[in-house]
Design a protein around this motif. Structure first.
Motif, PDB file in Angstrom:
ATOM      1  N   GLU A  80       0.830  -1.199   0.000  1.00  0.00           N
ATOM      2  CA  GLU A  80       0.000   0.000   0.000  1.00  0.00           C
ATOM      3  C   GLU A  80       0.863   1.247   0.000  1.00  0.00           C
ATOM      4  OE1 GLU A  80      -3.785   1.838  -0.048  1.00  0.00           O
ATOM      5  OE2 GLU A  80      -3.129  -0.227  -0.369  1.00  0.00           O
ATOM      6  N   GLN A  81       1.944   1.235   0.790  1.00  0.00           N
ATOM      7  CA  GLN A  81       2.849   2.381   0.823  1.00  0.00           C
ATOM      8  C   GLN A  81       3.505   2.599  -0.523  1.00  0.00           C
ATOM      9  OE1 GLN A  81       5.519   1.453   4.035  1.00  0.00           O
ATOM     10  NE2 GLN A  81       4.068   2.062   5.633  1.00  0.00           N
ATOM     11  N   ARG A  82       3.903   1.492  -1.189  1.00  0.00           N
ATOM     12  CA  ARG A  82       4.516   1.622  -2.508  1.00  0.00           C
ATOM     13  C   ARG A  82       3.520   2.174  -3.525  1.00  0.00           C
ATOM     14  NH1 ARG A  82       7.918  -4.091  -2.980  1.00  0.00           N
ATOM     15  NH2 ARG A  82       9.342  -3.698  -1.234  1.00  0.00           N
ATOM     16  N   ARG A  83       2.256   1.753  -3.419  1.00  0.00           N
ATOM     17  CA  ARG A  83       1.239   2.251  -4.343  1.00  0.00           C
ATOM     18  C   ARG A  83       1.040   3.752  -4.161  1.00  0.00           C
ATOM     19  NH1 ARG A  83      -4.115   3.297  -4.473  1.00  0.00           N
ATOM     20  NH2 ARG A  83      -4.399   2.741  -2.285  1.00  0.00           N
ATOM     21  N   HIS A  84       0.949   4.201  -2.896  1.00  0.00           N
ATOM     22  CA  HIS A  84       0.792   5.626  -2.627  1.00  0.00           C
ATOM     23  C   HIS A  84       1.995   6.410  -3.139  1.00  0.00           C
ATOM     24  CE1 HIS A  84      -2.944   5.359  -0.549  1.00  0.00           C
ATOM     25  NE2 HIS A  84      -2.474   4.686   0.490  1.00  0.00           N
ATOM     26  N   GLU A  85       3.203   5.859  -2.966  1.00  0.00           N
ATOM     27  CA  GLU A  85       4.410   6.529  -3.447  1.00  0.00           C
ATOM     28  C   GLU A  85       4.407   6.638  -4.965  1.00  0.00           C
ATOM     29  OE1 GLU A  85       8.219   8.341  -3.129  1.00  0.00           O
ATOM     30  OE2 GLU A  85       6.592   7.973  -1.702  1.00  0.00           O
ATOM     31  N   ALA A  86       3.981   5.558  -5.637  1.00  0.00           N
ATOM     32  CA  ALA A  86       3.919   5.580  -7.103  1.00  0.00           C
ATOM     33  C   ALA A  86       2.910   6.620  -7.584  1.00  0.00           C
ATOM     34  CB  ALA A  86       3.550   4.194  -7.630  1.00  0.00           C
ATOM     35  N   GLU A  87       1.758   6.716  -6.907  1.00  0.00           N
ATOM     36  CA  GLU A  87       0.754   7.704  -7.287  1.00  0.00           C
ATOM     37  C   GLU A  87       1.278   9.120  -7.073  1.00  0.00           C
ATOM     38  OE1 GLU A  87      -2.591   6.672  -4.915  1.00  0.00           O
ATOM     39  OE2 GLU A  87      -3.270   5.064  -6.261  1.00  0.00           O
ATOM     40  N   ARG A  88       2.014   9.327  -5.968  1.00  0.00           N
ATOM     41  CA  ARG A  88       2.568  10.650  -5.692  1.00  0.00           C
ATOM     42  C   ARG A  88       3.581  11.043  -6.762  1.00  0.00           C
ATOM     43  NH1 ARG A  88       6.881  13.129  -3.288  1.00  0.00           N
ATOM     44  NH2 ARG A  88       7.972  11.156  -3.010  1.00  0.00           N
ATOM     45  N   LEU A  89       4.473  10.111  -7.116  1.00  0.00           N
ATOM     46  CA  LEU A  89       5.478  10.409  -8.130  1.00  0.00           C
ATOM     47  C   LEU A  89       4.839  10.660  -9.490  1.00  0.00           C
ATOM     48  CD1 LEU A  89       8.356   7.920  -7.230  1.00  0.00           C
ATOM     49  CD2 LEU A  89       8.353  10.399  -6.990  1.00  0.00           C
ATOM     50  N   GLU A  90       3.757   9.917  -9.793  1.00  0.00           N
ATOM     51  CA  GLU A  90       3.068  10.129 -11.062  1.00  0.00           C
ATOM     52  C   GLU A  90       2.474  11.533 -11.122  1.00  0.00           C
ATOM     53  OE1 GLU A  90       1.696   9.386 -14.830  1.00  0.00           O
ATOM     54  OE2 GLU A  90       3.037   8.158 -13.606  1.00  0.00           O
ATOM     55  N   ALA A  91       1.882  11.989  -9.999  1.00  0.00           N
ATOM     56  CA  ALA A  91       1.312  13.330  -9.956  1.00  0.00           C
ATOM     57  C   ALA A  91       2.398  14.389 -10.090  1.00  0.00           C
ATOM     58  CB  ALA A  91       0.541  13.528  -8.644  1.00  0.00           C
ATOM     59  N   VAL A  92       3.512  14.193  -9.392  1.00  0.00           N
ATOM     60  CA  VAL A  92       4.627  15.135  -9.490  1.00  0.00           C
ATOM     61  C   VAL A  92       5.191  15.138 -10.906  1.00  0.00           C
ATOM     62  CG1 VAL A  92       6.963  15.634  -8.701  1.00  0.00           C
ATOM     63  CG2 VAL A  92       5.215  14.990  -7.049  1.00  0.00           C
ATOM     64  N   GLY A  93       5.261  13.967 -11.524  1.00  0.00           N
ATOM     65  CA  GLY A  93       5.764  13.874 -12.888  1.00  0.00           C
ATOM     66  C   GLY A  93       4.888  14.636 -13.865  1.00  0.00           C
ATOM     67  N   GLN A  94       3.575  14.543 -13.713  1.00  0.00           N
ATOM     68  CA  GLN A  94       2.666  15.288 -14.587  1.00  0.00           C
ATOM     69  C   GLN A  94       2.835  16.791 -14.395  1.00  0.00           C
ATOM     70  OE1 GLN A  94      -1.276  13.855 -13.812  1.00  0.00           O
ATOM     71  NE2 GLN A  94      -0.898  11.834 -14.686  1.00  0.00           N
ATOM     72  N   LEU A  95       2.963  17.221 -13.134  1.00  0.00           N
ATOM     73  CA  LEU A  95       3.186  18.636 -12.857  1.00  0.00           C
ATOM     74  C   LEU A  95       4.502  19.110 -13.461  1.00  0.00           C
ATOM     75  CD1 LEU A  95       2.463  21.276 -11.372  1.00  0.00           C
ATOM     76  CD2 LEU A  95       3.629  20.337  -9.358  1.00  0.00           C
ATOM     77  N   ALA A  96       5.568  18.304 -13.279  1.00  0.00           N
ATOM     78  CA  ALA A  96       6.883  18.672 -13.811  1.00  0.00           C
ATOM     79  C   ALA A  96       6.835  18.783 -15.328  1.00  0.00           C
ATOM     80  CB  ALA A  96       7.931  17.640 -13.382  1.00  0.00           C
ATOM     81  N   GLY A  97       6.136  17.860 -15.970  1.00  0.00           N
ATOM     82  CA  GLY A  97       6.034  17.905 -17.421  1.00  0.00           C
ATOM     83  C   GLY A  97       5.331  19.152 -17.918  1.00  0.00           C
ATOM     84  N   GLY A  98       4.251  19.538 -17.243  1.00  0.00           N
ATOM     85  CA  GLY A  98       3.527  20.745 -17.635  1.00  0.00           C
ATOM     86  C   GLY A  98       4.370  21.998 -17.464  1.00  0.00           C
ATOM     87  N   ILE A  99       5.076  22.090 -16.325  1.00  0.00           N
ATOM     88  CA  ILE A  99       5.942  23.247 -16.085  1.00  0.00           C
ATOM     89  C   ILE A  99       7.059  23.297 -17.126  1.00  0.00           C
ATOM     90  CG2 ILE A  99       7.624  24.221 -14.473  1.00  0.00           C
ATOM     91  CD1 ILE A  99       5.880  23.159 -12.202  1.00  0.00           C
ATOM     92  N   ALA A 100       7.638  22.136 -17.440  1.00  0.00           N
ATOM     93  CA  ALA A 100       8.742  22.098 -18.400  1.00  0.00           C
ATOM     94  C   ALA A 100       8.300  22.605 -19.763  1.00  0.00           C
ATOM     95  CB  ALA A 100       9.289  20.673 -18.499  1.00  0.00           C
ATOM     96  N   HIS A 101       7.117  22.197 -20.209  1.00  0.00           N
ATOM     97  CA  HIS A 101       6.628  22.660 -21.513  1.00  0.00           C
ATOM     98  C   HIS A 101       6.430  24.172 -21.519  1.00  0.00           C
ATOM     99  CE1 HIS A 101       6.207  19.116 -23.952  1.00  0.00           C
ATOM    100  NE2 HIS A 101       5.578  18.463 -22.992  1.00  0.00           N
ATOM    101  N   ASP A 102       5.821  24.704 -20.460  1.00  0.00           N
ATOM    102  CA  ASP A 102       5.597  26.156 -20.393  1.00  0.00           C
ATOM    103  C   ASP A 102       6.925  26.906 -20.344  1.00  0.00           C
ATOM    104  OD1 ASP A 102       2.897  25.723 -20.420  1.00  0.00           O
ATOM    105  OD2 ASP A 102       2.648  25.863 -18.243  1.00  0.00           O
ATOM    106  N   PHE A 103       7.867  26.388 -19.565  1.00  0.00           N
ATOM    107  CA  PHE A 103       9.163  27.054 -19.436  1.00  0.00           C
ATOM    108  C   PHE A 103       9.927  27.001 -20.749  1.00  0.00           C
ATOM    109  CE2 PHE A 103      13.546  27.314 -17.497  1.00  0.00           C
ATOM    110  CZ  PHE A 103      13.429  28.651 -17.141  1.00  0.00           C
ATOM    111  N   ASN A 104       9.780  25.907 -21.481  1.00  0.00           N
ATOM    112  CA  ASN A 104      10.438  25.802 -22.785  1.00  0.00           C
ATOM    113  C   ASN A 104       9.946  26.892 -23.739  1.00  0.00           C
ATOM    114  OD1 ASN A 104      12.504  23.977 -23.115  1.00  0.00           O
ATOM    115  ND2 ASN A 104      11.154  22.231 -23.412  1.00  0.00           N
ATOM    116  N   ASN A 105       8.660  27.221 -23.662  1.00  0.00           N
ATOM    117  CA  ASN A 105       8.122  28.287 -24.508  1.00  0.00           C
ATOM    118  C   ASN A 105       8.779  29.624 -24.181  1.00  0.00           C
ATOM    119  OD1 ASN A 105       6.402  26.481 -25.785  1.00  0.00           O
ATOM    120  ND2 ASN A 105       4.714  26.864 -24.370  1.00  0.00           N
ATOM    121  N   VAL A 106       8.987  29.893 -22.880  1.00  0.00           N
ATOM    122  CA  VAL A 106       9.657  31.128 -22.466  1.00  0.00           C
ATOM    123  C   VAL A 106      11.093  31.152 -22.986  1.00  0.00           C
ATOM    124  CG1 VAL A 106      10.416  32.496 -20.492  1.00  0.00           C
ATOM    125  CG2 VAL A 106       8.207  31.336 -20.419  1.00  0.00           C
ATOM    126  N   LEU A 107      11.780  30.005 -22.880  1.00  0.00           N
ATOM    127  CA  LEU A 107      13.166  29.930 -23.341  1.00  0.00           C
ATOM    128  C   LEU A 107      13.271  30.149 -24.842  1.00  0.00           C
ATOM    129  CD1 LEU A 107      14.485  26.897 -21.253  1.00  0.00           C
ATOM    130  CD2 LEU A 107      15.091  29.294 -20.983  1.00  0.00           C
TER     131      LEU A 107
END
Length: 225
Positions: A27-54
């Motif tokens: 259960e702990q591993r599942r929660h950790e995987a879900e957390r990392l997936e959410a962080v990964g989606q956020l990181a991807g969105g920020i990276a795309h927006d920042f790339n446009n600025v660059l």
């Protein structure tokens, strides 16, 4: 008779405890995987927006460079362009982490990568740290150069923060021969010749309690800010 039944009861109790512990770990591993997936989606969105600025920064820098004649101004603008390129590399790492971009391995020279980064590495460390490069002639390897650059810069920055006044830092590229299975390497590497990149310093080292976390993507021992 009750004494004979006791070991069996204890065994059943231990088996139940093991099962519950296993379920909790899953259960702990599942929660950790879900957390990392959410962080990964956020990181991807920020990276795309920042790339446009660059892209805007690099585009206007290129246009402005064509109008300049002063050598110092051109050199300063080139530094802005290099900084934007390095920022683009960092955003690419976020895209890799979020699984929105794959690694781009190719045949590269580790020595050339380190040599090209030397000016940046020397500016990164303090003046009281003795810095040394030891680059042997080694075979080319298949790797993503941006990943090697990111790893090297991060290691040097962390070494700078860990080295006391008057310390030293050495970056070495050489070849090493692995004979038999290496228990200290996970997963074990098959025997053969390998190119080795080493960052060694006279700093305080990594506390034992932090060692299990060194490969976690967002683990840090640095203070907020």
């Amino acid at each position: 008779e009750n004494l004979h039944r006791l070991p069996a009861a204890l065994e059943r109790g231990l088996a139940e405890v093991r099962a519950r512990t296993g379920r909790r770990e899953l259960e702990q591993r599942r929660h950790e995987a879900e957390r990392l997936e959410a962080v990964g989606q956020l990181a991807g969105g920020i990276a795309h927006d920042f790339n446009n600025v660059l892209l805007v920064i690099r585009g206007y820098s290129s246009v402005l460079r064509a109008t300049l004649t002063d050598a110092q101004q051109v050199a300063d603008l080139d530094e802005i362009g290099k900084a934007a390129d390095r920022a683009a590399t960092l955003t690419r790492q976020l895209l890799v982490f979020s699984r929105r971009e794959v690694f781009a391995p190719r045949v590269v020279s580790i020595g050339d990568i380190v040599r090209d980064l030397e000016p940046l590495l020397r500016r990164t460390i303090r003046e009281d740290i003795e810095f040394e490069l030891r680059l042997d002639e080694v075979a080319p390897v298949i790797a993503d150069p941006s990943q090697i650059e990111l790893i090297l810069v991060n290691l040097v920055v962390n070494a700078r923060d860990a080295v006391a006044e008057g310390g030293s830092l050495a970056v070495t590229v050489d070849e090493t021969e692995i004979v038999g299975q290496q228990g200290a390497i996970s997963p074990p590497l098959p025997p053969g010749s390998y190119v080795r990149l080493t960052v060694a310093d006279t700093g305080c080292g990594i506390p034992e309690e932090d060692l299990p976390h060194v490969f976690e993507p967002f683990f840090t021992t640095k203070e907020t800010g």
